[in-house]
Design a protein around this motif. Structure first.
Motif, PDB file in Angstrom:
ATOM      1  N   GLY A 168      11.969  -4.182  -5.011  1.00 51.08           N
ATOM      2  CA  GLY A 168      10.920  -4.865  -5.747  1.00 51.08           C
ATOM      3  C   GLY A 168       9.563  -4.223  -5.543  1.00 51.08           C
ATOM      4  O   GLY A 168       8.763  -4.094  -6.483  1.00 51.08           O
ATOM      5  N   MET A 169       9.289  -3.803  -4.311  1.00 55.28           N
ATOM      6  CA  MET A 169       8.007  -3.146  -4.012  1.00 55.28           C
ATOM      7  C   MET A 169       7.884  -1.813  -4.753  1.00 55.28           C
ATOM      8  O   MET A 169       6.839  -1.500  -5.338  1.00 55.28           O
ATOM      9  CB  MET A 169       7.892  -2.911  -2.494  1.00 55.28           C
ATOM     10  N   ALA A 170       8.938  -1.015  -4.722  1.00 56.02           N
ATOM     11  CA  ALA A 170       8.905   0.276  -5.417  1.00 56.02           C
ATOM     12  C   ALA A 170       8.830   0.088  -6.923  1.00 56.02           C
ATOM     13  O   ALA A 170       8.058   0.774  -7.613  1.00 56.02           O
ATOM     14  CB  ALA A 170      10.135   1.098  -5.044  1.00 56.02           C
ATOM     15  N   GLY A 171       9.622  -0.850  -7.445  1.00 52.02           N
ATOM     16  CA  GLY A 171       9.638  -1.087  -8.889  1.00 52.02           C
ATOM     17  C   GLY A 171       8.326  -1.598  -9.428  1.00 52.02           C
ATOM     18  O   GLY A 171       8.001  -1.384 -10.612  1.00 52.02           O
ATOM     19  N   LEU A 172       7.554  -2.252  -8.598  1.00 48.54           N
ATOM     20  CA  LEU A 172       6.272  -2.809  -9.023  1.00 48.54           C
ATOM     21  C   LEU A 172       5.315  -1.732  -9.506  1.00 48.54           C
ATOM     22  O   LEU A 172       4.438  -1.998 -10.351  1.00 48.54           O
ATOM     23  CB  LEU A 172       5.642  -3.586  -7.855  1.00 48.54           C
ATOM     24  N   PHE A 173       5.479  -0.517  -9.013  1.00 45.00           N
ATOM     25  CA  PHE A 173       4.548   0.571  -9.343  1.00 45.00           C
ATOM     26  C   PHE A 173       5.192   1.672 -10.193  1.00 45.00           C
ATOM     27  O   PHE A 173       4.561   2.715 -10.428  1.00 45.00           O
ATOM     28  CB  PHE A 173       3.971   1.166  -8.064  1.00 45.00           C
ATOM     29  N   ALA A 174       6.441   1.477 -10.617  1.00 44.37           N
ATOM     30  CA  ALA A 174       7.135   2.503 -11.397  1.00 44.37           C
ATOM     31  C   ALA A 174       7.553   1.918 -12.747  1.00 44.37           C
ATOM     32  O   ALA A 174       8.453   1.081 -12.824  1.00 44.37           O
ATOM     33  CB  ALA A 174       8.371   3.000 -10.646  1.00 44.37           C
ATOM     34  N   TRP A 175       6.896   2.344 -13.811  1.00 45.12           N
ATOM     35  CA  TRP A 175       7.194   1.833 -15.153  1.00 45.12           C
ATOM     36  C   TRP A 175       7.211   2.986 -16.152  1.00 45.12           C
ATOM     37  O   TRP A 175       6.607   4.007 -15.934  1.00 45.12           O
ATOM     38  CB  TRP A 175       6.174   0.784 -15.586  1.00 45.12           C
ATOM     39  N   VAL A 200       0.836  -1.205   0.000  1.00 45.28           N
ATOM     40  CA  VAL A 200       0.000   0.000   0.000  1.00 45.28           C
ATOM     41  C   VAL A 200       0.869   1.254   0.000  1.00 45.28           C
ATOM     42  O   VAL A 200       0.618   2.203  -0.752  1.00 45.28           O
ATOM     43  CB  VAL A 200      -0.953  -0.002   1.220  1.00 45.28           C
ATOM     44  N   LEU A 201       1.905   1.265   0.850  1.00 43.63           N
ATOM     45  CA  LEU A 201       2.790   2.431   0.912  1.00 43.63           C
ATOM     46  C   LEU A 201       3.545   2.627  -0.398  1.00 43.63           C
ATOM     47  O   LEU A 201       3.708   3.761  -0.869  1.00 43.63           O
ATOM     48  CB  LEU A 201       3.775   2.284   2.071  1.00 43.63           C
ATOM     49  N   ALA A 202       4.028   1.525  -0.987  1.00 44.37           N
ATOM     50  CA  ALA A 202       4.755   1.629  -2.259  1.00 44.37           C
ATOM     51  C   ALA A 202       3.848   2.205  -3.328  1.00 44.37           C
ATOM     52  O   ALA A 202       4.251   3.093  -4.099  1.00 44.37           O
ATOM     53  CB  ALA A 202       5.284   0.257  -2.668  1.00 44.37           C
ATOM     54  N   TRP A 203       2.614   1.721  -3.402  1.00 41.31           N
ATOM     55  CA  TRP A 203       1.646   2.254  -4.376  1.00 41.31           C
ATOM     56  C   TRP A 203       1.355   3.723  -4.097  1.00 41.31           C
ATOM     57  O   TRP A 203       1.329   4.549  -5.015  1.00 41.31           O
ATOM     58  CB  TRP A 203       0.362   1.437  -4.299  1.00 41.31           C
ATOM     59  N   PHE A 204       1.169   4.065  -2.829  1.00 40.70           N
ATOM     60  CA  PHE A 204       0.813   5.432  -2.444  1.00 40.70           C
ATOM     61  C   PHE A 204       1.936   6.419  -2.790  1.00 40.70           C
ATOM     62  O   PHE A 204       1.692   7.489  -3.347  1.00 40.70           O
ATOM     63  CB  PHE A 204       0.516   5.479  -0.946  1.00 40.70           C
ATOM     64  N   PHE A 205       3.171   6.046  -2.477  1.00 45.13           N
ATOM     65  CA  PHE A 205       4.290   6.970  -2.687  1.00 45.13           C
ATOM     66  C   PHE A 205       4.769   7.021  -4.136  1.00 45.13           C
ATOM     67  O   PHE A 205       5.315   8.036  -4.571  1.00 45.13           O
ATOM     68  CB  PHE A 205       5.463   6.588  -1.786  1.00 45.13           C
ATOM     69  N   VAL A 206       4.599   5.932  -4.877  1.00 47.67           N
ATOM     70  CA  VAL A 206       5.155   5.867  -6.234  1.00 47.67           C
ATOM     71  C   VAL A 206       4.107   6.134  -7.301  1.00 47.67           C
ATOM     72  O   VAL A 206       4.379   6.818  -8.296  1.00 47.67           O
ATOM     73  CB  VAL A 206       5.815   4.488  -6.483  1.00 47.67           C
ATOM     74  N   ASN A 207       2.877   5.638  -7.096  1.00 47.27           N
ATOM     75  CA  ASN A 207       1.903   5.637  -8.185  1.00 47.27           C
ATOM     76  C   ASN A 207       0.660   6.470  -7.911  1.00 47.27           C
ATOM     77  O   ASN A 207      -0.199   6.593  -8.777  1.00 47.27           O
ATOM     78  CB  ASN A 207       1.486   4.185  -8.488  1.00 47.27           C
ATOM     79  N   VAL A 262      14.361   8.271  -2.916  1.00 45.79           N
ATOM     80  CA  VAL A 262      15.141   8.202  -1.674  1.00 45.79           C
ATOM     81  C   VAL A 262      14.198   8.212  -0.476  1.00 45.79           C
ATOM     82  O   VAL A 262      14.317   7.396   0.445  1.00 45.79           O
ATOM     83  CB  VAL A 262      16.134   9.379  -1.577  1.00 45.79           C
ATOM     84  N   LEU A 263      13.234   9.136  -0.480  1.00 44.82           N
ATOM     85  CA  LEU A 263      12.291   9.241   0.636  1.00 44.82           C
ATOM     86  C   LEU A 263      11.319   8.069   0.663  1.00 44.82           C
ATOM     87  O   LEU A 263      10.849   7.675   1.725  1.00 44.82           O
ATOM     88  CB  LEU A 263      11.520  10.560   0.552  1.00 44.82           C
ATOM     89  N   THR A 264      11.027   7.498  -0.490  1.00 42.64           N
ATOM     90  CA  THR A 264      10.167   6.307  -0.546  1.00 42.64           C
ATOM     91  C   THR A 264      10.879   5.102   0.054  1.00 42.64           C
ATOM     92  O   THR A 264      10.259   4.261   0.712  1.00 42.64           O
ATOM     93  CB  THR A 264       9.783   6.004  -2.009  1.00 42.64           C
ATOM     94  N   ALA A 265      12.191   5.029  -0.152  1.00 39.62           N
ATOM     95  CA  ALA A 265      12.964   3.883   0.329  1.00 39.62           C
ATOM     96  C   ALA A 265      12.952   3.774   1.849  1.00 39.62           C
ATOM     97  O   ALA A 265      13.003   2.668   2.395  1.00 39.62           O
ATOM     98  CB  ALA A 265      14.406   3.972  -0.174  1.00 39.62           C
ATOM     99  N   ILE A 266      12.876   4.899   2.547  1.00 34.74           N
ATOM    100  CA  ILE A 266      13.010   4.880   4.008  1.00 34.74           C
ATOM    101  C   ILE A 266      11.887   4.091   4.682  1.00 34.74           C
ATOM    102  O   ILE A 266      12.159   3.153   5.426  1.00 34.74           O
ATOM    103  CB  ILE A 266      13.121   6.313   4.553  1.00 34.74           C
ATOM    104  N   PRO A 267      10.599   4.423   4.460  1.00 34.03           N
ATOM    105  CA  PRO A 267       9.553   3.607   5.089  1.00 34.03           C
ATOM    106  C   PRO A 267       9.503   2.175   4.557  1.00 34.03           C
ATOM    107  O   PRO A 267       9.182   1.243   5.302  1.00 34.03           O
ATOM    108  CB  PRO A 267       8.254   4.367   4.775  1.00 34.03           C
ATOM    109  N   LEU A 268       9.833   2.006   3.265  1.00 35.06           N
ATOM    110  CA  LEU A 268       9.838   0.648   2.715  1.00 35.06           C
ATOM    111  C   LEU A 268      10.906  -0.207   3.384  1.00 35.06           C
ATOM    112  O   LEU A 268      10.684  -1.398   3.663  1.00 35.06           O
ATOM    113  CB  LEU A 268      10.070   0.687   1.199  1.00 35.06           C
TER     114      LEU A 268
END
Length: 428
Positions: A421-428, A41-48, A203-209
């Motif tokens: 992997g979580m961040a990349g899932l929502f960044a294309w 959920v966080l990865a989707w929220f911050f990236v997408n 960078v900021l997305t990586a911290i909570p992930l």
């Protein structure tokens, strides 16, 4: 197709953690599932999600503003070293850019700032309530949840030092959990340095992930059941046992240091941190080049450190959703980061990423690599963690942690892979 591979890669990462688990029968899969779902959920929220992207971009801009403010002090001492355009509280400055100025010297402002927030009690209060919420949502023991949040603001050795009372109250298995989590630490005080070289959003997305990945991976690698009466958090200012000259032991509370004495120590600590980072970057880059030169004596043109790393990390990079060609390049950077440190890789790829050149024209490559390298997970971190434990807990606990060094390395690698992997899932 690559999205499917990315999804499979996330499951493979969790599966590798299961294979290395010290106690597979007692893994609390419900807790692991909850944290993994929260991470998605966080990865989707911050990236997408537009609001999430705006939030992390605003936070990154805040760090960049803070770094810009630091240049006012740098310009006073080194007027020819500041960037040509820096928007900070001190206005626009002029000069040239280099790694020391842009990434390291601002630490002299940022570290004392975070230390002041700790001194006045704001950061401990923030950690306390976020930790309580995380513990409640995920079902993790209270201190482990608190520790994962503390890692977001402090360094791995710093957060261990202030947790001395707690570490001595816990058994060696819970101490190992803390050591495993420490491999994935990111210190907020140097995030400003990261955002000068890599996209601040990621960078900021990586911290909570990374926080959630550390909980997931350590819960699988070293599952520990904590009784209700043991699930407590020792306060930093709790009374500690002090041995007196006559051999008796009394309980005393640590005295709060005078503010300006504390601030002076903080500034000196920031200076030491800069020297440590600078020395390690110079040494690691030089050593890597030396190894390449020695390998070149074999006459095999393909034999180089980066190619060796690429071969080892290739399967994991491919499972993050890349073509074979790009997967090999990403794998090289990943391997270099694990053997050296994140600053070495950031320095190598910064210009290409910021200019969106080559494979970094693709947001997926940018997101995955940025998130992967935004952590302290590397071989040298192991020595730092064990060294910190030696000064805090009994020899028995230190020996137990030292006997699990391979597991610490596995933990750091898997946390970085899971977050990427979580961040990349929502960044294309």
């Amino acid at each position: 197709m690559y999205v499917v591979i990315n999804i499979i890669g996330i499951f493979v990462t969790i599966g590798v953690a299961f294979l290395f688990s010290r106690d597979r029968k007692n893994i609390q899969w419900k807790s692991v599932g909850i944290v993994t779902a929260l991470q998605l959920v966080l990865a989707w929220f911050f990236v997408n999600f537009s609001v999430g992207r705006q939030a992390v971009v605003a936070a990154a801009d805040g760090f960049n503003w803070l770094v810009g403010t630091a240049y006012k002090g740098i310009a006073f001492a080194l007027p020819d070293w500041v960037p040509t355009t820096v928007a900070g509280a001190g206005g626009t400055l002029h000069g040239s850019m280099n790694f020391v100025t842009s990434a390291l010297l601002p630490i002299l402002l940022v570290v004392p700032l975070f230390d002041i927030l700790t001194y006045i009690g704001f950061l401990p209060w923030l950690v306390k309530w976020i930790g309580r919420g995380l513990s409640f949502i995920t079902g993790q023991p209270k201190f482990e949840a608190f520790f994962s949040i503390e890692m977001m603001f402090l360094g791995n050795t710093e957060v261990l030092a202030i947790s001395k009372n707690q570490l001595n109250q816990m058994d060696e298995r819970r101490n190992l959990t803390i050591a495993l989590m420490s491999m994935s630490c990111v210190t907020a005080s140097i995030v400003g340095a990261y955002t000068q070289m890599m996209p601040g959003q990621y960078v900021l997305t990586a911290i909570p992930l990374n926080i959630l990945s550390a909980i997931v991976i350590t819960a699988i690698l070293n599952p520990v059941k904590v009784a209700a009466e043991d699930d407590v958090v020792a306060e930093v200012n709790d009374a500690i046992a002090v041995e007196q000259a006559d051999g008796t032991t009394t309980m005393e509370r640590p005295k709060k240091e005078p503010f300006f004495s504390f601030l002076g120590d903080s500034i000196l600590g920031a200076g030491k941190l800069i020297l440590i980072i600078l020395a390690s970057v110079i040494a690691f880059v030089a050593l890597a080049n030396l190894i390449d030169a020695v390998l070149g004596l074999t006459g095999l043109k393909w034999l180089s450190l980066s190619n060796i790393f690429g071969i080892i990390m290739f399967p994991f990079a491919w499972l993050l959703g890349f073509s074979p060609e790009h997967a090999f390049q990403i794998a090289q950077y990943m391997g270099t980061k694990l053997v050296t440190n994140e600053f070495v890789v950031m320095g190598e790829v910064s210009k290409s990423i910021m200019a969106h050149k080559g494979m970094f024209a693709n947001q997926h490559a940018t997101a995955v690599l940025t998130v992967f390298v935004t952590s302290f997970a590397n071989f040298s971190t192991v020595g730092m963690i064990i060294g910190a434990f030696k000064g805090l807990v009994s020899k028995k606990k230190v020996d137990f942690i030292s006997s699990n060094v391979p597991l610490m390395l596995v933990s750091g690698i898997l946390v970085s892979l899971l977050s990427a992997g979580m961040a990349g899932l929502f960044a294309w």
